[in-house]
Every structure is written in structure tokens, then in C-alpha cells.
Design a protein around this motif. Structure first.
Motif, short mmCIF file in Angstrom:
data_model
loop_
_atom_site.label_atom_id
_atom_site.label_comp_id
_atom_site.label_asym_id
_atom_site.label_seq_id
_atom_site.Cartn_x
_atom_site.Cartn_y
_atom_site.Cartn_z
N LYS A 54 0.84 -1.19 0.00
CA LYS A 54 0.00 0.00 0.00
C LYS A 54 0.87 1.24 0.00
N ARG A 55 0.62 2.16 -0.92
CA ARG A 55 1.43 3.37 -1.00
C ARG A 55 1.06 4.33 0.13
N GLY A 56 2.05 5.04 0.63
CA GLY A 56 1.80 6.06 1.64
C GLY A 56 1.91 5.58 3.07
N LEU A 57 2.31 4.33 3.29
CA LEU A 57 2.40 3.84 4.67
C LEU A 57 3.44 4.61 5.47
N ARG A 58 4.46 5.13 4.81
CA ARG A 58 5.49 5.87 5.55
C ARG A 58 4.93 7.14 6.19
N THR A 59 3.96 7.77 5.57
CA THR A 59 3.36 8.94 6.20
C THR A 59 2.47 8.54 7.37
N TYR A 60 1.86 7.35 7.30
CA TYR A 60 1.12 6.83 8.44
C TYR A 60 2.07 6.59 9.61
N VAL A 61 3.21 5.97 9.30
CA VAL A 61 4.21 5.73 10.33
C VAL A 61 4.71 7.05 10.90
N GLN A 62 4.91 8.03 10.03
CA GLN A 62 5.39 9.33 10.49
C GLN A 62 4.43 9.94 11.51
N LEU A 63 3.13 9.79 11.26
CA LEU A 63 2.13 10.29 12.21
C LEU A 63 2.23 9.54 13.53
N PHE A 64 2.34 8.22 13.48
CA PHE A 64 2.43 7.42 14.70
C PHE A 64 3.66 7.82 15.51
N VAL A 65 4.81 7.95 14.83
CA VAL A 65 6.06 8.29 15.52
C VAL A 65 5.96 9.67 16.15
N ALA A 66 5.36 10.62 15.45
CA ALA A 66 5.22 11.97 16.00
C ALA A 66 4.39 11.97 17.28
N ILE A 67 3.31 11.21 17.29
CA ILE A 67 2.47 11.11 18.49
C ILE A 67 3.23 10.39 19.60
N ALA A 68 3.96 9.33 19.25
CA ALA A 68 4.71 8.57 20.25
C ALA A 68 5.75 9.44 20.95
N ARG A 69 6.43 10.28 20.20
CA ARG A 69 7.47 11.13 20.79
C ARG A 69 6.91 12.08 21.84
N ALA A 70 5.66 12.45 21.69
CA ALA A 70 5.03 13.35 22.67
C ALA A 70 4.53 12.61 23.90
N ASN A 71 4.64 11.26 23.89
CA ASN A 71 4.05 10.48 24.98
C ASN A 71 4.99 9.41 25.53
N ASP A 72 6.29 9.65 25.50
CA ASP A 72 7.28 8.78 26.14
C ASP A 72 7.30 7.37 25.59
N VAL A 73 7.04 7.23 24.30
CA VAL A 73 7.05 5.91 23.67
C VAL A 73 8.08 5.90 22.55
N THR A 91 -2.33 5.66 25.13
CA THR A 91 -2.51 7.05 24.72
C THR A 91 -2.15 7.23 23.25
N VAL A 92 -1.00 6.70 22.87
CA VAL A 92 -0.54 6.85 21.49
C VAL A 92 -1.51 6.18 20.51
N GLU A 93 -1.94 4.97 20.84
CA GLU A 93 -2.87 4.27 19.95
C GLU A 93 -4.18 5.03 19.78
N ALA A 94 -4.68 5.58 20.88
CA ALA A 94 -5.96 6.30 20.82
C ALA A 94 -5.83 7.56 19.97
N LEU A 95 -4.78 8.32 20.19
CA LEU A 95 -4.58 9.53 19.40
C LEU A 95 -4.36 9.19 17.93
N TYR A 96 -3.58 8.18 17.68
CA TYR A 96 -3.28 7.79 16.30
C TYR A 96 -4.54 7.33 15.57
N SER A 97 -5.36 6.54 16.21
CA SER A 97 -6.54 5.99 15.54
C SER A 97 -7.48 7.10 15.09
N SER A 98 -7.55 8.18 15.86
CA SER A 98 -8.40 9.30 15.48
C SER A 98 -7.73 10.19 14.45
N LEU A 99 -6.48 10.55 14.69
CA LEU A 99 -5.79 11.49 13.82
C LEU A 99 -5.48 10.89 12.45
#
Length: 274
Positions: free
Chosen positions: A72-91, A113-121
């Protein structure tokens, strides 16, 4: 160690953010949700630092989270979103070589916390980029990429401009969205930490700063023991090119992003199609 009452309060803030059409109200609720998550994490860290039994019960975990299907194209931007949220939450995060899943290392409530924010964002990011493409605003814009011309010692790198394609527009939009959301969450996290340490410092204490440092070291040690990753993941620029216009649009959408509608904080939609 879980505090279901705190998680329920955060979930209420997320639903309020989702339910308002006022951009400023949505941003206020989002920041409040992140600050509450940070405050809860601080409280748990301080409690653990004063309670040996709690330290035995609550230890870092490694959790695998699905990002998408291979190819699937664009998965790296999905990962980028997850990583950005994780960095703000000690993960701390390791990323599969094909970006189909991530491994999240941290305390269970922080990973929740990270999973919840990611699933919405994630849903918002995909919807916003779809709307951008459907609007046709990207048409007539240009994309730039670095290419190599010539061969051997005569070869040189030059910047090539082409018409902005839909996939390049989408990737640039989503990358900028992820960066903006990460910055907003980190700002809210920093404000919550500063408030907690300032209040304690005024009363002559220092246990919060010490507890946060111990938590950071514990997660880092756990990651060193558990991770087999080689190298450090970095978000890649859109392979097809760079578009300032699409990135500006993504940044604006990231500023307007609201948080999720999950019924219970910590629930995850997992990967989505889009």
C-alpha cells in the motif's frame, strides 16, 4: 498500572474535540487531552518512584501495532504520524522495513494514549488529504525532485520540476500534517510538564523531575534490551518529489485537526483503508 477514571476523562475530552465545529475549541480540547494524558503519566511515574511494589507491577512493554498491508502506498506517512504522536508520549518506536507495522516500547498507559490519538488522527489525516485532492487545489502546482544527469565522473545532481501529481500531493500533504500534529502534541506535553515541575519547585520538592528521568531511563534500558532494530527510522520525503503548496495545505489541516471519537480511551481502529 491503569487509571480507568483518568482514561475515561481523557476520552470525554476527545469526544468534545470531535463534536465541535469551532476550530479554536477543538484545539483547546486537543491540548487539554494531551496535558491530561501527560499529567496522568507524571502521577504514575511519581507513584512508582515512591512505591517499590508499584515498580514491580508496572514495567515497560513492547506492543506491535498494525499500520497497513504490504504494497500500500503512503504507509510511511502513516508511520510518520504514529512516531510523531509517540514522541510526545514517552514511547519509542521501531518500524518494519516495509512500514506495515510498528513496535511501540513504553509503559502500557502511554502506549494506550498513542494508539488512541493515532486511531483518530489517522482518519482525519486521510480524510483531509482526500478533500484536498478532490478540491483540485493541487492542479497547476509544481513538484521538485533531485535527479542525477549524465554518467560516470560527468554525472551531476540537478533539480527537476514537474507537474504535481495526485500521489505526490497526497504524500507531501500527509507528511506536513503529521509534523504539525506532532509539534502541537509536544507543545501541550511540555506545558503540562513545566506546570507540574514549577508547582512542585515552588513548594521545595523535586520528585516529579526525578521520577520523569527515572522513567526515561527505564524505557531506554528496556528498549536497548528488547529492540533488534538497526539504524534509526527517518521520515522520507515524497519519493516522487517535493511540493511546498501541498505541504502548506497539510500543515493547515494539521493545525485544525481534532481528536478522536473512540468510546473508550485506548481502543484502536487499527489500520484503515484509504
Amino acid at each position: 498500572m491503569r487509571d480507568d477514571k483518568t482514561l475515561a476523562r481523557i476520552a470525554a475530552l476527545l469526544r468534545q474535540a470531535e463534536g465541535t465545529d469551532n476550530e479554536h475549541e477543538a484545539q483547546t480540547f486537543m491540548a487539554a487531552a494531551q496535558r491530561m494524558a501527560t499529567a496522568a503519566a507524571i502521577d504514575l511515574a511519581v507513584a512508582r518512584s515512591h512505591d517499590p511494589a508499584a515498580r514491580e507491577r508496572s514495567v515497560p512493554v513492547a506492543r506491535q501495532i498494525t499500520i497497513g498491508t504490504a504494497g500500500k502506498r503512503g504507509l510511511r506517512t502513516y508511520v510518520q504520524l504514529f512516531v510523531a504522536i509517540a514522541r510526545a508520549n514517552d514511547v519509542t518506536v521501531d518500524v518494519a522495513h516495509n512500514s506495515t507495522f510498528v513496535l511501540a516500547y513504553g509503559f502500557d498507559t502511554d502506549v494506550d494514549t498513542v494508539e488512541a490519538l493515532y486511531s483518530s488522527l489517522l482518519v482525519q489525516m486521510v480524510a483531509a488529504s482526500d478533500a484536498y485532492l478532490k478540491s483540485g487545489a493541487y492542479k497547476g502546482e509544481r513538484a521538485a525532485r533531485v535527479v542525477r544527469r549524465g554518467s560516470g565522473w560527468r554525472s551531476r545532481r540537478v533539480v527537476e520540476e514537474t507537474a504535481l501529481s495526485p500521489i505526490t500531493a497526497r504524500l507531501n500533504f500527509q507528511s506536513a500534517f503529521a509534523e504539525r500534529v506532532g509539534a502541537r502534541l509536544s507543545t501541550a506535553r511540555d506545558e503540562a510538564r513545566a506546570e507540574a515541575t514549577r508547582s512542585e519547585r515552588d513548594s521545595g520538592g523535586s520528585s516529579t523531575a526525578i521520577a520523569l528521568r527515572h522513567k526515561e531511563v527505564e524505557v531506554a534500558d528496556f528498549y536497548s534490551e528488547q529492540s533488534s532494530a538497526r539504524g534509526r527510522w527517518r521520515p522520507a520525503r515524497a519519493e516522487a518529489g517535493y511540493s511546498e503548496a501541498a505541504r502548506r495545505a497539510g500543515d493547515r489541516a494539521g493545525r485544525r485537526a481534532r481528536l478522536g471519537d473512540q468510546q473508550r480511551f485506548g481502543s484502536s481502529r487499527g489500520a484503515i483503508e484509504g
